[in-house]
Design an enzyme around this catalytic site. Structure first.
Site, PDB file in Angstrom:
ATOM      1  N   GLU A  38       0.827  -1.204   0.000  1.00 47.39           N
ATOM      2  CA  GLU A  38       0.000   0.000   0.000  1.00 47.39           C
ATOM      3  C   GLU A  38       0.864   1.257   0.000  1.00 47.39           C
ATOM      4  OE1 GLU A  38      -3.435   0.518  -0.052  1.00 47.39           O
ATOM      5  OE2 GLU A  38      -3.602  -1.608  -0.565  1.00 47.39           O
TER       6      GLU A  38
ATOM      7  N   HIS B 243       3.034 -10.059  17.363  1.00 50.79           N
ATOM      8  CA  HIS B 243       3.694 -11.271  17.831  1.00 50.79           C
ATOM      9  C   HIS B 243       5.140 -11.334  17.357  1.00 50.79           C
ATOM     10  CE1 HIS B 243       4.790 -15.566  17.981  1.00 50.79           C
ATOM     11  NE2 HIS B 243       4.062 -15.549  19.090  1.00 50.79           N
TER      12      HIS B 243
ATOM     13  N   LYS C  94       8.636 -11.879  27.100  1.00 46.38           N
ATOM     14  CA  LYS C  94       8.782 -10.975  25.959  1.00 46.38           C
ATOM     15  C   LYS C  94       8.922  -9.519  26.397  1.00 46.38           C
ATOM     16  CE  LYS C  94       6.031 -14.091  23.088  1.00 46.38           C
ATOM     17  NZ  LYS C  94       4.777 -14.287  22.332  1.00 46.38           N
TER      18      LYS C  94
END
Length: 409
Positions: free
Chosen positions: A145, A334, A375
């Site tokens: 895009e 993620h 994380k």
């Protein structure tokens, strides 16, 4: 003398219960607890309020206004990371002196394709143009895009539409945006010759390496010497080098990809084929098999995931900080946070999306869930803003990196 009133034990019990349950005395609030307050526009009678001032005054409004202010505070912490020199050298060789280690902090930026379809693309481009981030993760649509908008415009409209009629007119709808299908035709016209060129370069590189190898073999046979190791330096495309090539070829300063390749900011896209670009690569593969006797454009995911995770591993090795700013969810969220896991967890994180956590989705998960996976470091400043990114992220950027004094690197 008897009283006309009526008073029973039940009434006494009710009154005591009422006082205990309804009129109970509160515990003292901890010292320093912020008091709810909003923007008092009387303080700005003589001048217009700035965006930065507005966001600052939202800190104690509550709800998502407070979350936006928290996001601004955390990003200002990230902006204080001395990360700029990380952009100047991407070799990942061990620095010669320990003083340079602190100057390689990383700020990951992730975004989904719908945000690039929108006008938020300009804000994202600004951050990349001015080297405010060091690494990008985008969806395939977030890449294509960006390039397509250099070739043809996207239009504003409404969420209400006769979608069957739009299909008949070959006009695609993204929420309240309209994308004429001709835009994708223009993209194919632009991309197809480039794919041809990239395949030719790849095959020429293979031929050159095979030539050097055969020459070395012949020399070894002639001289009787041991065959030397001929390093395989064949050109191998990866999603990130593929995207860098798109940015170089489009050569348009309105493009995110253009500034990313110019400023040596890698753009990782683990779902590169999930979009119009994937359709065109698939069609090109069919054609190229016939043209070059089975040759196809190799795009190596393995090298990219190693390169991506190495950023995190080096950050841990050299005691650098890692910050994550993630707009939207799914793949980009993620991928970034899993990379941070490789280096012991991010040092700061800002999520902006509208997803809820009750369905167990990664998009809906709050930063605290990332702590359980390693994380995000325990105690790291973090916030999830439950809001649509096109509304709040320009405000956040205006109150952080775009402030006067921070506009130039």
């Amino acid at each position: 003398m008897a009283s006309n009133g009526f008073h029973s034990t039940e009434d006494e019990d009710y009154e005591a219960s009422f006082r205990e349950n309804v009129l109970g005395h509160s515990a003292e609030m901890p010292e320093g607890t912020p008091v709810v307050a909003g923007v008092d526009f009387n303080d700005f009678k003589e001048r217009d309020i700035t965006v930065a001032e507005m966001v600052q005054h939202m800190a104690n409004v509550g709800y998502q206004a407070t979350a936006v202010s928290d996001a601004t505070r955390i990003i200002n912490l990230m902006a204080s990371f001395p990360f700029k020199s990380a952009l100047a050298t991407r070799s990942w060789e061990q620095p010669s002196d320990s003083d340079s280690l602190e100057h390689k902090d990383e700020i990951f930026l992730g975004y989904t394709s719908n945000l690039v379809s929108s006008g938020l693309r300009s804000t994202l481009r600004y951050l990349v143009e001015h080297k405010r981030v060091t690494c990008i993760v985008a969806t395939a649509g977030g890449v294509e895009e960006d390039i397509i908008k250099c070739l043809a415009p996207t239009y504003c409209s409404s969420f209400s539409a006769n979608d069957a009629q739009l299909r008949a007119d070959h006009i695609n709808r993204i929420g309240n945006l309209r994308v004429p299908n001709n835009n994708y035709l223009s993209f194919e016209d632009w991309l197809s010759p480039l794919l041809d060129k990239m395949l030719d370069e790849q095959e020429a590189s293979k031929e050159a390496w095979l030539g050097r190898r055969d020459q070395a073999r012949d020399a070894a046979k002639t001289t009787g010497k041991k065959l030397p190791i001929i390093e395989d330096d064949t050109l191998r495309w990866t999603p990130s080098t593929f995207i860098a090539r798109l940015g170089a070829e489009i050569n348009d300063p309105s493009s995110i990809c253009y500034w990313a390749q110019r400023n040596s900011i890698p753009v990782f896209c683990p779902g590169l084929t999930d979009g119009s670009m994937g359709d065109m690569i698939a069609q090109f593969t069919v054609r190229s098999r016939n043209r070059l006797k089975g040759a196809i454009l190799d795009i190596d995911m393995t090298r990219d995931i190693d390169k991506f995770n190495m950023i995190s591993r080096k950050a841990e090795m050299y005691h650098r900080k890692m910050g994550a700013i993630i707009l939207g969810g799914g793949l980009v969220k993620h991928h970034i946070m899993n990379c941070c896991l490789q280096g012991g967890g991010a040092d700061a994180a800002v999520y902006i999306n509208t997803a809820q956590e009750y369905d167990g989705s990664d998009a809906g998960a709050r930063p605290s869930e990332a702590v359980s996976w390693g994380k995000l470091k325990d105690g790291a400043p973090s916030v999830k803003v439950f809001a649509e990114a096109t509304v709040v992220f320009p405000l956040i950027v205006a109150a952080t990196w775009a402030k006067v004094g921070r506009r130039e690197c």
